[in-house]
Write a protein that holds these residues in place. Structure first.
Motif, mmCIF file in Angstrom:
data_model
loop_
_atom_site.group_PDB
_atom_site.id
_atom_site.type_symbol
_atom_site.label_atom_id
_atom_site.label_comp_id
_atom_site.label_asym_id
_atom_site.label_seq_id
_atom_site.Cartn_x
_atom_site.Cartn_y
_atom_site.Cartn_z
ATOM 1 N N ARG A 161 0.475 -8.506 14.964
ATOM 2 C CA ARG A 161 0.456 -8.713 16.204
ATOM 3 C C ARG A 161 -1.168 -9.046 17.184
ATOM 4 N NH1 ARG A 161 -1.881 -6.566 20.971
ATOM 5 N NH2 ARG A 161 -2.203 -4.608 20.145
ATOM 6 N N VAL A 162 -1.721 -7.838 16.073
ATOM 7 C CA VAL A 162 -3.458 -8.256 16.371
ATOM 8 C C VAL A 162 -3.930 -8.894 16.164
ATOM 9 C CG1 VAL A 162 -3.745 -6.206 17.332
ATOM 10 C CG2 VAL A 162 -4.308 -6.473 14.925
ATOM 11 N N LEU A 163 -3.297 -9.974 14.581
ATOM 12 C CA LEU A 163 -3.822 -10.977 13.767
ATOM 13 C C LEU A 163 -3.445 -12.142 14.379
ATOM 14 C CD1 LEU A 163 -3.056 -9.870 10.478
ATOM 15 C CD2 LEU A 163 -5.486 -9.800 11.057
ATOM 16 N N ARG A 164 -4.889 -13.027 14.024
ATOM 17 C CA ARG A 164 -3.625 -14.716 14.560
ATOM 18 C C ARG A 164 -4.263 -15.495 13.778
ATOM 19 N NH1 ARG A 164 -11.392 -14.274 16.069
ATOM 20 N NH2 ARG A 164 -11.072 -13.939 18.070
ATOM 21 N N PRO A 165 -3.099 -16.310 13.752
ATOM 22 C CA PRO A 165 -2.290 -17.575 12.718
ATOM 23 C C PRO A 165 -3.511 -17.740 12.139
ATOM 24 C CG PRO A 165 -1.930 -18.250 15.180
ATOM 25 C CD PRO A 165 -3.446 -17.058 15.373
ATOM 26 N N ALA A 166 -2.907 -17.498 10.749
ATOM 27 C CA ALA A 166 -4.173 -17.505 9.345
ATOM 28 C C ALA A 166 -4.653 -16.757 9.006
ATOM 29 C CB ALA A 166 -5.101 -18.522 9.329
ATOM 30 N N GLY A 167 -4.298 -15.127 9.854
ATOM 31 C CA GLY A 167 -5.072 -14.169 9.742
ATOM 32 C C GLY A 167 -4.789 -13.537 8.486
ATOM 33 N N GLN A 168 -5.428 -12.638 7.633
ATOM 34 C CA GLN A 168 -5.411 -11.831 6.609
ATOM 35 C C GLN A 168 -5.484 -10.014 7.047
ATOM 36 O OE1 GLN A 168 -6.778 -12.880 3.445
ATOM 37 N NE2 GLN A 168 -7.308 -15.194 3.381
ATOM 38 N N ILE A 169 -4.586 -9.194 5.822
ATOM 39 C CA ILE A 169 -3.922 -7.720 5.971
ATOM 40 C C ILE A 169 -4.996 -8.462 4.741
ATOM 41 C CG2 ILE A 169 -2.950 -7.322 7.187
ATOM 42 C CD1 ILE A 169 -0.397 -7.297 5.025
ATOM 43 N N ALA A 170 -5.744 -7.160 3.892
ATOM 44 C CA ALA A 170 -6.329 -6.598 3.003
ATOM 45 C C ALA A 170 -5.841 -5.198 2.686
ATOM 46 C CB ALA A 170 -7.008 -6.897 2.158
ATOM 47 N N ILE A 171 -4.856 -4.827 2.146
ATOM 48 C CA ILE A 171 -4.715 -2.407 1.998
ATOM 49 C C ILE A 171 -4.392 -2.407 1.215
ATOM 50 C CG2 ILE A 171 -3.374 -1.059 2.261
ATOM 51 C CD1 ILE A 171 -1.712 -2.678 4.512
ATOM 52 N N LEU A 172 -6.116 -1.362 0.672
ATOM 53 C CA LEU A 172 -6.489 -0.171 -0.483
ATOM 54 C C LEU A 172 -6.065 0.423 -0.538
ATOM 55 C CD1 LEU A 172 -8.168 -1.239 -3.090
ATOM 56 C CD2 LEU A 172 -9.800 -0.100 -1.599
ATOM 57 N N GLU A 173 -5.243 0.777 -1.643
ATOM 58 C CA GLU A 173 -4.186 1.919 -1.510
ATOM 59 C C GLU A 173 -3.706 2.555 -2.819
ATOM 60 O OE1 GLU A 173 -3.342 4.529 -0.399
ATOM 61 O OE2 GLU A 173 -3.369 4.239 1.984
ATOM 62 N N CYS A 174 -4.025 3.528 -2.917
ATOM 63 C CA CYS A 174 -3.347 4.331 -4.223
ATOM 64 C C CYS A 174 -1.332 3.736 -4.610
ATOM 65 C CB CYS A 174 -3.240 6.221 -4.250
ATOM 66 S SG CYS A 174 -4.701 7.149 -3.677
ATOM 67 N N ASN A 175 -1.762 4.438 -5.949
ATOM 68 C CA ASN A 175 -0.164 4.125 -6.778
ATOM 69 C C ASN A 175 0.207 5.136 -7.502
ATOM 70 O OD1 ASN A 175 2.249 2.271 -6.894
ATOM 71 N ND2 ASN A 175 1.189 1.614 -9.138
ATOM 72 N N GLN A 176 1.398 4.894 -7.830
ATOM 73 C CA GLN A 176 2.291 5.948 -8.709
ATOM 74 C C GLN A 176 2.046 5.057 -10.041
ATOM 75 O OE1 GLN A 176 2.227 9.507 -9.260
ATOM 76 N NE2 GLN A 176 2.584 8.756 -11.239
ATOM 77 N N PRO A 177 1.703 4.735 -10.913
ATOM 78 C CA PRO A 177 2.062 4.146 -12.373
ATOM 79 C C PRO A 177 2.920 4.719 -12.595
ATOM 80 C CG PRO A 177 -0.628 5.289 -12.258
ATOM 81 C CD PRO A 177 0.243 5.584 -11.048
ATOM 82 N N GLU A 178 3.325 3.716 -13.745
ATOM 83 C CA GLU A 178 4.403 4.243 -14.697
ATOM 84 C C GLU A 178 3.722 4.541 -16.007
ATOM 85 O OE1 GLU A 178 7.324 4.261 -14.040
ATOM 86 O OE2 GLU A 178 7.078 3.498 -11.295
ATOM 87 N N GLY A 179 5.030 5.008 -17.029
ATOM 88 C CA GLY A 179 4.642 5.193 -18.077
ATOM 89 C C GLY A 179 4.028 6.258 -18.674
ATOM 90 N N LEU A 180 3.121 6.138 -20.000
ATOM 91 C CA LEU A 180 2.320 7.398 -20.449
ATOM 92 C C LEU A 180 1.254 7.547 -19.347
ATOM 93 C CD1 LEU A 180 0.999 9.154 -21.858
ATOM 94 C CD2 LEU A 180 -0.199 7.353 -22.996
ATOM 95 N N VAL A 181 0.212 6.446 -18.527
ATOM 96 C CA VAL A 181 -1.062 6.712 -17.613
ATOM 97 C C VAL A 181 -0.097 7.677 -15.974
ATOM 98 C CG1 VAL A 181 -2.011 5.207 -15.957
ATOM 99 C CG2 VAL A 181 -1.951 4.347 -18.299
ATOM 100 N N GLY A 182 1.433 6.953 -15.866
ATOM 101 C CA GLY A 182 1.523 7.620 -14.992
ATOM 102 C C GLY A 182 1.773 8.914 -15.559
ATOM 103 N N ALA A 183 1.976 9.369 -17.187
ATOM 104 C CA ALA A 183 2.439 10.741 -16.767
ATOM 105 C C ALA A 183 0.932 11.356 -16.586
ATOM 106 C CB ALA A 183 3.277 11.041 -17.773
ATOM 107 N N LEU A 184 -0.012 11.061 -17.036
ATOM 108 C CA LEU A 184 -1.367 11.819 -17.028
ATOM 109 C C LEU A 184 -1.456 11.788 -15.567
ATOM 110 C CD1 LEU A 184 -2.667 9.871 -20.363
ATOM 111 C CD2 LEU A 184 -1.738 12.206 -19.601
ATOM 112 N N TYR A 185 -1.678 10.600 -15.085
ATOM 113 C CA TYR A 185 -1.841 10.357 -13.557
ATOM 114 C C TYR A 185 -1.547 12.289 -12.785
ATOM 115 C CZ TYR A 185 -2.263 8.328 -9.059
ATOM 116 O OH TYR A 185 -2.645 8.013 -7.762
ATOM 117 N N SER A 186 -0.233 11.489 -12.801
ATOM 118 C CA SER A 186 0.682 12.234 -11.953
ATOM 119 C C SER A 186 0.259 14.143 -12.558
ATOM 120 C CB SER A 186 2.496 12.795 -12.961
ATOM 121 O OG SER A 186 2.656 12.055 -11.968
#
Length: 283
Positions: free
Chosen positions: A191-216
């Motif tokens: 709603r608040v963005l102008r046409p051609a406006g952008q979003i940039a959302i930096l967020e955590c993520n739950q990875p998969e595999g061994l990295v995900g296991a260590l991360y968890s």
């Protein structure tokens, strides 16, 4: 909650323990951040081993094409204590300070007449709008913003006090997943963005595999304990891993972004997929 008590993954919005409705979730989260605000920066830097600074810097650098436009209106959503806002501010054009012009002739000192004065400086760059609904978090950001072209706003991200089509870029660093409704949050950004406006959302993520296991293992066992010791509020740092677990994975999040009307949703992985930057454009 851990183990067999893990919360529902890919939920429609944040739900701290005990919160059963979007309204109670929002109130719970607001109170939680007001409580941990005094130790928030120290805990973040320690628990991320300083990587949080690299993530803000990398994301802001990616957004330079928009940030360097003086007229661009930038909204940093869920700004917290302002560190992402400052990373963005480093790439903004700086306001020009206009000083009185004087004649160089020492025998005829005085201000120049309008006819003698040079043209006005270019239009001043738009300030960054730094918004958060936690009063205590925003209060800690104010000293960091002093002397900078940043306007703090205390408000709810789901009910932005901004006009339709008035913003060119909305950023959010590690705050979007705390919204009580992700779809409503995206709709409000649209709603608040102008046409051609952008979003940039930096967020955590739950990875998969061994990295995900260590991360968890770190996220569910080590981080809550350390965070509780640093902040004196163990509940807040038990909520953190649960909130990441509930948050949509990149494929689902990109679907939500597209469903809100945005085009070309992308996700760029940072640090082995533990963090990432979502970007999309309003057509």
């Amino acid at each position: 909650m851990t183990g067999d008590q893990l919360p529902e993954p890919h939920a429609p919005g944040a739900r701290p323990t005990g919160a059963t409705t979007p309204a109670s979730a929002a109130q719970n989260i607001q109170q939680m951040f007001d409580t941990i605000a005094p130790t928030y920066d120290r805990a973040n830097h320690l628990l991320s081993a300083g990587l949080d600074r690299l993530w803000w810097t990398r994301a802001a650098r990616t957004l330079r094409p928009i940030l360097t436009r003086p007229e661009a209106v930038i909204l940093d959503l869920c700004c917290g204590t302002g560190d992402m806002t400052l990373a963005l501010h480093k790439h903004r054009p700086q306001p020009q300070i206009r000083v009185p012009h004087v004649r160089s002739n020492a025998s005829d000192v005085g201000l120049l007449t309008p006819q003698e004065a040079p043209p006005n400086p270019p239009e001043q760059p738009a300030p960054i709008l730094a918004l958060d609904f936690s009063h205590n978090m925003l209060s800690l950001a104010l000293p960091k913003f002093a002397g900078k072209n940043i306007v703090p706003i205390e408000a709810d991200a789901l009910h932005l006090p901004l006009a339709d089509a008035s913003v060119d870029l909305v950023t959010s660093a590690f705050g979007f997943r705390n919204l009580a409704s992700y779809s409503e949050g995206l709709a409000e950004l649209y709603r608040v963005l102008r046409p051609a406006g952008q979003i940039a959302i930096l967020e955590c993520n739950q990875p998969e595999g061994l990295v995900g296991a260590l991360y968890s293992l770190y996220f569910h066992k080590v981080l809550p304990t350390l965070g509780g010791l640093i902040s004196g509020t163990p509940r807040a740092y038990a909520y953190l891993p649960d909130s990441v677990y509930r948050f949509p994975r990149p494929p689902q999040m990109k679907q939500l972004i597209a469903a809100a009307g945005f085009t070309n949703p992308t996700w760029t992985s940072y640090t082995l997929g533990t963090v990432g930057l979502y970007r999309a454009t309003k057509p």
